[in-house]
Design a protein around this motif. Structure first.
Motif, mmCIF file in Angstrom:
data_model
loop_
_atom_site.group_PDB
_atom_site.id
_atom_site.type_symbol
_atom_site.label_atom_id
_atom_site.label_comp_id
_atom_site.label_asym_id
_atom_site.label_seq_id
_atom_site.Cartn_x
_atom_site.Cartn_y
_atom_site.Cartn_z
ATOM 1 N N GLY A 28 0.849 -1.126 -0.020
ATOM 2 C CA GLY A 28 -0.091 0.074 0.001
ATOM 3 C C GLY A 28 0.930 1.080 0.029
ATOM 4 N N VAL A 29 2.132 1.130 -0.403
ATOM 5 C CA VAL A 29 2.933 2.354 -0.254
ATOM 6 C C VAL A 29 3.667 2.516 -1.502
ATOM 7 C CG1 VAL A 29 5.166 3.423 0.849
ATOM 8 C CG2 VAL A 29 3.587 2.161 2.241
ATOM 9 N N ARG A 30 3.482 3.758 -2.149
ATOM 10 C CA ARG A 30 4.075 3.890 -3.289
ATOM 11 C C ARG A 30 5.435 3.954 -3.407
ATOM 12 N NH1 ARG A 30 1.013 3.229 -7.793
ATOM 13 N NH2 ARG A 30 2.350 4.377 -8.862
ATOM 14 N N VAL A 31 6.351 3.000 -3.931
ATOM 15 C CA VAL A 31 7.665 3.396 -3.826
ATOM 16 C C VAL A 31 8.409 4.460 -4.093
ATOM 17 C CG1 VAL A 31 7.985 0.613 -3.912
ATOM 18 C CG2 VAL A 31 8.131 2.143 -5.989
ATOM 19 N N GLU A 32 7.695 5.208 -5.061
ATOM 20 C CA GLU A 32 8.537 6.258 -5.692
ATOM 21 C C GLU A 32 8.185 7.564 -4.760
ATOM 22 O OE1 GLU A 32 4.458 5.942 -8.090
ATOM 23 O OE2 GLU A 32 6.248 4.633 -7.236
ATOM 24 N N ALA A 33 7.297 7.253 -3.795
ATOM 25 C CA ALA A 33 6.948 8.410 -2.811
ATOM 26 C C ALA A 33 7.676 8.237 -1.430
ATOM 27 C CB ALA A 33 5.436 8.469 -2.612
ATOM 28 N N VAL A 34 8.304 7.323 -1.293
ATOM 29 C CA VAL A 34 9.081 7.030 0.077
ATOM 30 C C VAL A 34 10.381 7.935 -0.019
ATOM 31 C CG1 VAL A 34 10.415 5.335 1.193
ATOM 32 C CG2 VAL A 34 8.499 4.576 0.130
ATOM 33 N N GLU A 35 10.516 8.931 1.057
ATOM 34 C CA GLU A 35 11.466 9.760 0.893
ATOM 35 C C GLU A 35 12.687 9.317 1.537
ATOM 36 O OE1 GLU A 35 10.239 13.751 2.327
ATOM 37 O OE2 GLU A 35 8.316 13.430 1.154
#
Length: 118
Positions: free
Chosen positions: A80-87
């Motif tokens: 459920g976590v967008r990989v490209e949005a992980v900071e």
């Protein structure tokens, strides 16, 4: 800020789970190794040495020979976590790896997993 628990876990402790996930779907350990090597720039020997040394995820990515620049092309969700949005950089690398293993287990062709251009 407290580091996530996965950072200090050894890659070797999670690696069998990646292999089991892939093999359960008809893929091979060799394909899992290919994904690891593509992402990090390790040779098979240096990858196996990292596993034997029980290197933590944080150190594994920090000391990788050559992180693949094409990893920025990896998009989508893992848990459920967008990989490209992980900071956070280390967590993003872990999520990239998770996404690649997911794609492998889903039967995606290796050329597409490795972001090869035709």
């Amino acid at each position: 800020m407290t580091k996530h628990r996965i950072y200090s876990m050894s890659v070797a402790s999670v690696y069998p789970l990646y292999v089991a996930k892939a093999e359960k779907k008809g893929r091979s350990k060799a394909e899992v190794d290919t994904v690891f090597r593509w992402l990090t720039g390790h040779s098979q020997a240096s990858f196996e040495a990292e596993l034997a040394a029980k290197t933590s995820f944080e150190d594994f990515f920090a000391t990788a020979p050559a992180m693949n620049p094409a990893r920025a092309l990896i998009t989508g969700s893992v848990c459920g976590v967008r990989v490209e949005a992980v900071e956070e950089p280390v967590m993003r690398e872990i999520r990239y790896l998770d996404k690649l293993i997911d794609e492998l287990a889903k039967g995606r062709p290796m050329a597409k997993i490795l972001r090869e251009t035709p």
